[in-house]
Design an enzyme around this catalytic site. Structure first.
Site, mmCIF file in Angstrom:
data_model
loop_
_atom_site.group_PDB
_atom_site.id
_atom_site.type_symbol
_atom_site.label_atom_id
_atom_site.label_comp_id
_atom_site.label_asym_id
_atom_site.label_seq_id
_atom_site.Cartn_x
_atom_site.Cartn_y
_atom_site.Cartn_z
ATOM 1 C CB SER A 72 -0.931 0.010 1.218
ATOM 2 O OG SER A 72 -0.197 -0.214 2.407
ATOM 3 C CD GLU A 209 -7.708 -5.375 1.287
ATOM 4 O OE1 GLU A 209 -6.566 -5.861 1.321
ATOM 5 O OE2 GLU A 209 -7.958 -4.224 0.860
HETATM 6 O O1 KIV Z 1 -0.379 -3.387 1.628
HETATM 7 C C1 KIV Z 1 -1.110 -3.324 2.618
HETATM 8 O O2 KIV Z 1 -1.135 -2.328 3.349
HETATM 9 C C2 KIV Z 1 -1.959 -4.461 2.921
HETATM 10 C C3 KIV Z 1 -2.962 -4.297 4.005
HETATM 11 C C4 KIV Z 1 -4.117 -3.542 3.501
HETATM 12 C C5 KIV Z 1 -3.354 -5.607 4.590
HETATM 13 O O3 KIV Z 1 -1.850 -5.466 2.294
#
Ligand code: KIV
Length: 292
Positions: A72, A209
Site C-alpha cells: 500500500s 480483506e
Molecule cells: O499493503 C497493505 O497495506 C496491505 C494491508 C491492507 C493488509 O496489504
C-alpha cells in the site's frame, strides 16, 4: 532536527498480561511463535502499516505488536495509483528503514506484484532478499490456493509467511476495482478453500480483506492460525489498517471499513500554513530560535 536515537528507551506499555502481544511486558521482538500463542489464548491484536523509520518508531512505542511494510506504500507513500508498480527495491529500502526504527514489533514486508507469481523459486529469491537485506521477520503474499506452493517453499526455507486472501489489491486490473469478495455460496466456499490451503502450506496467519463479517467469522473459527481482518468484521483474531487512513492523512474518500482516529491531514496542513504565515510576516525565526 529530532533524531531517532538507537538508545531509545522502550516506551511504557499499557497495563496488561506479561505475555500479551499488545500491552505485554516483553522487551524483545515479537515472533511468529508469540502470534500462535495469542491465538491459543483467544487474544485479539492490532497491526498497522509503516513505511519509514520515524512512523515505525511511533507505532512500536505505542505497543503495536506487528507492523506491515505493505505494498500500500504504492498509493500511500510513493504516489502511484495502485500497489501494482511497487518494486522489490522500493519495498526492501523502506522495510529496512522500518526495521531500523523499531525494537519490539514483528516486521512483515509485502512481496510486491511480480516478485512471486512466476513460482516458488522466484518467491524464495524475493523473500530471501527481504529477510537478508532488510531484516524483516516475515513476508506477506497475496493468494490462497494459487499461492500455496510459494508459501510452502518459503516456510520450508525458514521464512514465516502471512497470506492475504479475499480482496487482493495486486489483482485490481482483474477485479476491475476493489469489490467486496466472498459473496454468494460459491465464492464463500472458495474463500474457505483458500484459507485452508495457505494454513496447510504453513502460513502463520492470513489477512482477510473486504469479505462479509459472517464469512470472516466462519474462516476464523475453522483455522488454527490467526486471521487479520481489514473490512472483514469484528470476529477476526486481529485487525489491520493502513496507517495513513487510520490517522486521517489520506486525501479524499477512504473505504467504509476505515475508522479515522485523527485528522492528521488537517493538522499538518494547518502547521505548514502557520509556519508559512510567520515566515512571510517576519515573526519566525524569533529571538529564541536565533544564534548570535
Ligand atoms: O499493503 C497493505 O497495506 C496491505 C494491508 C491492507 C493488509 O496489504
Amino acid at each position: 532536527m529530532t533524531q531517532l536515537s538507537p538508545a531509545r528507551k522502550p516506551a511504557a506499555q499499557p497495563a496488561g498480561h506479561g505475555t500479551a502481544l499488545y500491552g505485554g511486558t516483553r522487551s524483545r521482538r515479537i515472533t511468529v511463535r508469540d502470534i500462535a500463542a495469542a491465538k491459543e489464548r483467544g487474544e485479539k491484536w492490532p497491526m498497522l502499516t509503516a513505511y519509514d523509520a520515524m512512523t515505525g518508531s511511533v507505532f512500536d512505542d505505542a505497543g503495536i505488536p506487528v507492523l506491515l511494510v505493505g505494498d500500500s506504500m504504492g498509493n500511500c507513500h510513493l504516489g502511484y495509483e495502485s500497489t501494482v508498480p511497487v518494486t522489490m527495491d522500493e519495498i526492501t529500502l523502506l522495510s529496512a528503514a522500518v526495521v531500523r526504527g523499531t525494537q519490539r514489533a514483528l516486521i512483515v514486508a509485502d512481496l510486491p506484484f511480480g516478485a512471486y507469481q512466476e513460482g516458488p523459486v522466484q518467491a524464495l529469491r524475493s523473500a530471501t532478499r527481504l529477510v537478508k537485506e532488510a531484516g524483516v521477520g516475515a513476508v506477506k503474499l497475496e493468494g490462497g490456493e494459487r499461492s500455496a506452493h510459494q508459501v510452502e517453499l518459503l516456510v520450508s526455507a525458514g521464512i514465516p509467511v502471512m497470506a492475504h486472501i479475499g480482496l487482493t489489491p495486486q489483482s485490481v486490473n482483474a477485479f476491475g476495482g476493489y469489490p467486496v469478495q466472498g459473496r454468494g455460496e460459491e465464492a464463500a466456499q472458495q474463500l474457505l478453500r483458500d484459507a485452508k490451503a495457505v494454513q496447510g502450506a504453513g502460513a502463520f496467519s492470513v489477512v482477510l480483506e473486504a469479505v462479509p463479517a459472517e464469512l470472516a467469522a466462519e474462516v476464523t473459527r475453522s483455522l488454527h492460525i490467526p486471521t487479520v481482518g481489514i473490512g472483514a468484521g469484528p470476529d477476526c483474531d486481529a485487525q489491520v489498517l493502513v496507517w495513513t487512513d487510520m490517522a486521517g492523512l489520506t486525501a479524499g474518500r477512504v473505504p467504509r471499513f476505515v475508522k479515522q482516529y485523527l485528522a492528521l491531514r488537517e493538522l499538518l496542513g494547518g502547521a505548514a500554513k502557520e509556519f508559512a504565515d510567520e515566515v512571510v510576516g517576519g515573526s519566525f525565526p524569533a529571538e529564541e530560535h536565533t544564534f548570535h
